[in-house]
Structures are given as structure tokens and as C-alpha cells.
Design an enzyme around this catalytic site. Sequence first.
Site, PDB file in Angstrom:
ATOM      1  N   ARG C  51       0.816  -1.200   0.000  1.00 35.21           N
ATOM      2  CA  ARG C  51       0.000   0.000   0.000  1.00 35.21           C
ATOM      3  C   ARG C  51       0.854   1.256   0.000  1.00 35.21           C
ATOM      4  O   ARG C  51       0.674   2.161  -0.826  1.00 35.21           O
ATOM      5  CB  ARG C  51      -0.873  -0.013   1.249  1.00 35.21           C
ATOM      6  N   THR C  52       1.803   1.329   0.922  1.00 31.37           N
ATOM      7  CA  THR C  52       2.642   2.525   1.021  1.00 31.37           C
ATOM      8  C   THR C  52       3.492   2.697  -0.234  1.00 31.37           C
ATOM      9  O   THR C  52       3.618   3.803  -0.770  1.00 31.37           O
ATOM     10  CB  THR C  52       3.545   2.433   2.267  1.00 31.37           C
ATOM     11  N   LYS C  80      24.009  -8.944   0.212  1.00 33.33           N
ATOM     12  CA  LYS C  80      25.464  -9.101   0.076  1.00 33.33           C
ATOM     13  C   LYS C  80      26.209  -8.367   1.180  1.00 33.33           C
ATOM     14  O   LYS C  80      27.423  -8.192   1.103  1.00 33.33           O
ATOM     15  CB  LYS C  80      25.917  -8.590  -1.295  1.00 33.33           C
ATOM     16  N   ARG C 101      11.610   2.219   3.252  1.00 33.03           N
ATOM     17  CA  ARG C 101      10.938   1.435   4.285  1.00 33.03           C
ATOM     18  C   ARG C 101      11.939   0.422   4.803  1.00 33.03           C
ATOM     19  O   ARG C 101      12.576  -0.276   4.010  1.00 33.03           O
ATOM     20  CB  ARG C 101       9.764   0.688   3.659  1.00 33.03           C
ATOM     21  N   HIS C 129       6.308   6.703  10.886  1.00 32.69           N
ATOM     22  CA  HIS C 129       5.723   6.521   9.558  1.00 32.69           C
ATOM     23  C   HIS C 129       5.112   7.863   9.178  1.00 32.69           C
ATOM     24  O   HIS C 129       3.904   8.022   9.103  1.00 32.69           O
ATOM     25  CB  HIS C 129       4.656   5.420   9.635  1.00 32.69           C
TER      26      HIS C 129
END
Lengths: 310, 310, 310
Positions: C51-52, C80, C101, C129
Site C-alpha cells: 500500500r505505502t 550481500k 521502508r 511513519h
Amino acid sequence: MRHLIDPLDFSVEEIDALLDLAGEIERNREKYSHLCDGRTLATLFYEPSTRTRLSFEAAMLNLGGRVLGFASADSSSAAKGESISDTIRVVSCYADICAIRHPKEGAPKVASQFSGIPVINAGDGGHQHPTQTLTDLLTIRSLKGRLGDLTIGLCGDLKFGRTVHSLIKSLSRYQGIRFALISPDELRLPDYIRKEVLDREGIPYEEVSDLEDVMGKLDILYMTRVQRERFFNEEDYVRLKDCYILTSKKMAAAKPDMAVLHPLPRVNEIATEVDSDPRAAYFKQAQYGVYVRMALIATLLNLAGREPEC
Amino acid sequence: MRHLIDPLDFSVEEIDALLDLAGEIERNREKYSHLCDGRTLATLFYEPSTRTRLSFEAAMLNLGGRVLGFASADSSSAAKGESISDTIRVVSCYADICAIRHPKEGAPKVASQFSGIPVINAGDGGHQHPTQTLTDLLTIRSLKGRLGDLTIGLCGDLKFGRTVHSLIKSLSRYQGIRFALISPDELRLPDYIRKEVLDREGIPYEEVSDLEDVMGKLDILYMTRVQRERFFNEEDYVRLKDCYILTSKKMAAAKPDMAVLHPLPRVNEIATEVDSDPRAAYFKQAQYGVYVRMALIATLLNLAGREPEC
Amino acid sequence: MRHLIDPLDFSVEEIDALLDLAGEIERNREKYSHLCDGRTLATLFYEPSTRTRLSFEAAMLNLGGRVLGFASADSSSAAKGESISDTIRVVSCYADICAIRHPKEGAPKVASQFSGIPVINAGDGGHQHPTQTLTDLLTIRSLKGRLGDLTIGLCGDLKFGRTVHSLIKSLSRYQGIRFALISPDELRLPDYIRKEVLDREGIPYEEVSDLEDVMGKLDILYMTRVQRERFFNEEDYVRLKDCYILTSKKMAAAKPDMAVLHPLPRVNEIATEVDSDPRAAYFKQAQYGVYVRMALIATLLNLAGREPEC
């Protein structure tokens, strides 16, 4: 607002208009290259399907539009327990049209009932895959010049293959269609198609277990993959998967203008030696898949009749 | 139609033209920002590699083009058993050019033989990674003004590092190149490069196990990562991985205009204190990687000579 | 160069300007549809959040820009062993702005310290957020016409819910705000918010365990999901998750102009029967999320004041 959930959602007239537009797009790609400027397609793929997803994305990009979405359920909010009806209402805020691939039958239908934007079913489990059917129809019409008066051979897994079922239903709406159903006994066309579509509509067909029995009559040979995941046990799969492999030797018996189609991906049901035969049309088919999706997107966004600006 | 599969596919003259174009693009980004309008790049990454994939995508987007593809094999039709030769023929219907990353050596080469569009090898196993080599060459030429008359130090894993092997082969085509090969005994440059390239071409080189022995002579220091996945056992990896760490103390012995390169990602082979040294060029190198991929895409699409419209 | 890491990074005046711009964009979408032509947003999602991510991508595409990035850590160089400070320096060569995120608190902050481009925190673990908070503020202001003189009910998980904590801190900067904190005892607002924000600022609030006790007073009801992953054991989750479910029956006691918000995805904390209530604003909220992210991107790229060309 229109959606495309089932291949039969469109009337024969609507299908014909769509295929006309696809042909027009093929001939004038440049003219349609900005038709969807500023529009966004969401590709919501709860089940991976690279080919179908990329075909949709190529279609939208070719129209000047843009694309967002996800390629598998792992990276979707579904993992947090969200219903598809909530997801589609949110995605309606992000995009102008969407294509949904889902492992559950009926999920795209449910989505369409809550959606603020047109929904295209990009495959729901073993159920429907309407844009594959449109691709098949466009390919046949482009190669043969018509959708009636044809003898169509369908070969391989006729029991589980949804593309075959949809194609039979769609072609049955045209005049002069005859089918040759070529499969092992275990993978015969199910009764609910044979009786309820072919018998009821009075469509002539024959069922054979050997491709060579009918090869010479066919205008179209539609090959299908024997999908491992549709079988209940591995032994049946191994025993049957190689039965219906198309080779150059078998092609020798076919009409010079027969066309071989395949929804792809193929595993080994068409020998690679056939690829160089001019009658092999399965890669062209992938190209027609882009044109027909371009026409579909334009149609569902009500841009089909709009004169494109060059 | 041209492809780029091996770093040596292009002649020295072609490389020079490509680097010239990359430099021109760097100086006039705006001028090239619509060169690929309406063109599509497919990024087919059968093995994840964020950095390389994003660099290709940034390159195409900067040219005004668009991008589609997949980031890992999970979400590709490969899972259904499709061959790369079939995949590329289908992708040829979706895009105008493609970049392929594949864990198997030779896969991009096979793809190019069946492709209808130019194929760029974006790394095939431990084999080739030609756009990294082009990036290295552009970085060196941009920073030093030339690709000849240079002493190049190559430090770390010279046995398994494909970028080092390609860079040696490519630089060996220029005049006045000297190499310093700095590695532990276990990770020395393999014979097939040392004998067949350096000895045969008469390129001067020395092999040392201590970076400090050669530091003062170097024009370029090319550091490499000691990759865990290339080792046969964990003990050897742990024993060797920290041997060749570049620090500010070691940098003190270097020329004031030496440049430090690294293909990235680094783990700890360059101490972060070196990042603020003006000779640290490894982040600039990432920027040059975008410019050289822009030049490459333009060249393979035959747009390189076309006068861009402003 | 500005970043957005914490919801309080912007002053009240800056928030107001941002919300003004978002409102202006909502009213004149077409006018802003080319503001970010030629600019690229990188979406670096080390933790999936469809969604974000899609909201950010829709925002950038709506502004005429383009997007690249990754949807989960699997396909990133993080595997890595690369540090986020290295990754962001490389991504700064590929894009003009980025949204990160990350499962680790503080990771976007670290990234911003090494970045050559503006960084937006798109969620860091249970920490912050900020674009959700901006979305909430825009939704409230758009629906109620103001951000002061409001009684806000916060219902559900007030202990772990970061969106609730940020919303409290942000709304506490406006005049005339009153809170009703509705939660089971186990999920009460933590002391460090209640004492250090509400008590210190002298913001009136009451704590209740029954939604019906306060329903009639509320201007805004902000529902939250009880997230399974925040609980230490399954039993507590099962016992508590259904306690605070909003139904039509409960809605009957609310003001006729109350608005129900929810950060989504919901599981079952709002019965679907409420969706058709005109006071249900949680899907509108998703739309406001796009507008506010468009305003944010424009602001951080210093394009906010620029007169857009039509």
C-alpha cells in the site's frame, strides 16, 4: 463502467470491434502511442505470471501510460489479511485501470464489484483467462482473415486447460466452426463443455487420441502444455506429458496454410525444429497478445473511439 | 543488430566512441533526455542484483524510455520450465532492448542468438559482466584523462573476481599499461589470464602480497570484495577476507592524484574513513555506470549518431 | 536539502503549507501532471508494504515523474552485506528523491546523513511513519475544514500503534484538541506519550475501555488494527483483537458529521456494513495519501513554489 472477467462478457459485436481496434493499432502503432498519456495501469499479481504481466505492462507503456503494481502475493498487503475488496478500493485511488491475477477462482469478479476502476481478469486459478482468449482470437483472425468457417484442432490437455475451454466457448459463437479434440483418454474435454456447449449449439466435432488422424484437415492447430500442477500424481504426468509432441514429421501432413498456436510457455510439446516452420505462429501470438491488450485497455478506459492526436 | 555479451565484443575504436558518447551525455544530460522516448528496456534478472538492475533502469529512464521486467527468477516463467530461447523471443514482442542477468554462464549468449532485439549481458554467473568493465573504463578515463600510460593496482580476490579479469583484458588493449597484482597466494590471478593475456601481450606486471609494497606507484587502485560465495570453505574465507583492507594510513603512501575504484558493494575491504578522501572514486564510479549504460543503450538502438531534439 | 524522517521534522507552518499544496493539487490535478517530468523516485522497501509503496509510486507518476526501486530486501544488495549508507550513496546516482521502508528503527535517518538526495522515511519498524501522519492530517483538515477545536477518538491498539503516537504528537501542536483514548487496559497509550506529550502540553484527554462511552462526543474516530506481530503470545492476540470492532449499531450513537479514519489495512476492526455509511472516510483517506505524497515530493524537490506549466 465495464470490466472483463469472463471471456464471454463481451458480445460477438464487441469482440469484433475490439479485434478491429487491435488490428488498427498494429498498423498504426505510432498513432496510438500517446492515447493513455497520464493514465496508470495497476498490475496486481497475487500469483506470479511473468509473461502475462509483462504483456499487460508493454501494452500500457506502448499507449503512453504508466504502470505500478506487484508481481507476487509475498509483497502484497494480502499477507496482512486484507480482503481483495478493500485492496481494490485502495488501488482505485492509485490507478485508472487494473489487471488482477489471483490463485482463487472468482477473486477478480469480487474485486470488480467493489472497484472504482475497470478490472481485467488476468487469470483466476484454473477458471478464466480472458485476455489469452482474446489473444487467440486476434491471432486466428489476423492469420486466417476470419473467425468462421474453420477447422480447429485442440491438442493435449483438454481436461484442465482453461484456455482451451474459453476458446471453444468463444469460437462456438461464430458460423462454420468445426473442432478436432485430440487428447489421451485421461485428458478428454469435460462433459460440461462437450455437452453444454458443443452438443447444445450443434457444433460439429470429433474426438481422437492420435494427432495424425486429423492433421490434414486442420486450419488451426492449438497445442497446449500438459501442466504438472494439474495432475494428482507424478506417474500419470510422466506417462502422458510426452504423448502429444508436435514434430516436423507430423507437420508434413498438415495443410500448407495451417497455423500452429500455443498459449506458451511450452515445455516440450512442440519440438524446437518446428520453430522455423513458417506455419509456427506461437511467437507471433505473443505479439498479438500485446496489441489486443492495448485495444482492451483503450476500450475499457473509453478511449477507443477517441481520435488519437499524432 | 549488435549485442553486448563479452567485454571484448567491441573494438577499441568502438569502446572509445562509446566512452565519448558517455562523456557527452554527462555534460549534456538534458539534451539526451528524450532520445529513447517510446522505447522500452526489459530487465530480465534471473538472479537478484539491485545495483546493476537499478543502474540499467535509471539509464533508460534518463533517456526518456521506459522499463519492464522482473527482479528474480521466482516470479519468472522459468519456474514453469521455459527455455531462455523461448523467453527472449516473447520478450522481443514486449521491448526494444533487454538486459539479462543469469546465474548460468553463457545464458545471455544463447538468448542473443534467438532474440529479435539487442541483448546486453548484465552478468552471467562468474563469467562476464561487460557493463561493469565499461563503467570501470569510463571512470578511469574520466578521472585520468586517458586509458593508456597508467599503473593499475588490482587488489583482493584476483582469482574469482570476474570484473578484474575483464578489466585486465580490456586495459591490455591500450598502450603503456602496467599492472600491480596484489593478493594473497590463494587468490592469485589465474594462469589463463596471466600467461595468455599479460605474458603474451608483453604487458609489464608484478605480483605482490602486500599492498604497501606498490602503493606509491599506482595511478589507479582497484579494490575488490572477497566474496563469501566463491570460497569452498568458511575458514579460508574468514582467514583471508580482512587481509586487504584499505585504510587512511595506507592511503598516506599513495600519489596525491591516485584514484580508488571498487565495483561495489563493498563489505569491509575499504574502511569508511577513506570515503572522505578526495581520491575515493567508488561512488563517482556508480554515477559513471549510469552514463555508460545510457551510451550503450543509445548505441545498440542505433540512436547514438542521431541528433537529439532539444 | 530537506528530508522527512520524523513527523515533527516539519513545523506547523510547514505542515500547513504542505497541506495547502496537497489541497491545491487535489483541485487541479492536471495542472501538476508534469511538475516532476524527468525526475525519478527510488522506492527502497527493505520490508514489503504494498500500500505505502504503491501510494508513493502513484504520487510520483501523477506528477509526471518515474519510479525505480525494490519491493523487498531479498532482491536488494543488502543480502550481500552492504550498509544502508553505501546503498543510499549509490542510489543518489540513480534517482532524485527516495522513499525508504526498513525494519530497523533509525535506518532512514542514517540513510539521510549520507544521501545526496532527499530521503523520505516510509516507515522504520515500530518507530515512525511520517507520511501516514501527513495523510491523517490532510484527511482530517479536508473533511472538517480545520486541525484545531476537535475531539479525536483513538481506538484499538494505542500501545504499539506508531501511527497513533505520531498523530497525537502532531495534533497536539494545534489549539483546542481533545483526545478520547479507547483501548483495553493491556493496550493503553504508553506513559512516554501520555505524560510527556499530553500532560506536559496540557492537552485534555480521557481514557476509556468502552467505545460507547465517548462515541457521541467525537468529531473524528481513528480506528487501528490490532497487529498480530506486535503481540508476545497468540492467546492475548485472540482475546483482544475483536474487542474494539466498529459496527453500524455503534455508529448510530455518533455525531452525524463524525468521520471514521483507519490507516489500513483493516482486518475486522471495522465491520464491512460500516463501509456504506457516509461517515466512513478510510478509503477517501487512501486518496488523500496520494495527494499529500505528491505535495511532499514537490516540496522536497523544491518544486512546490514553481508555477507549473500547463
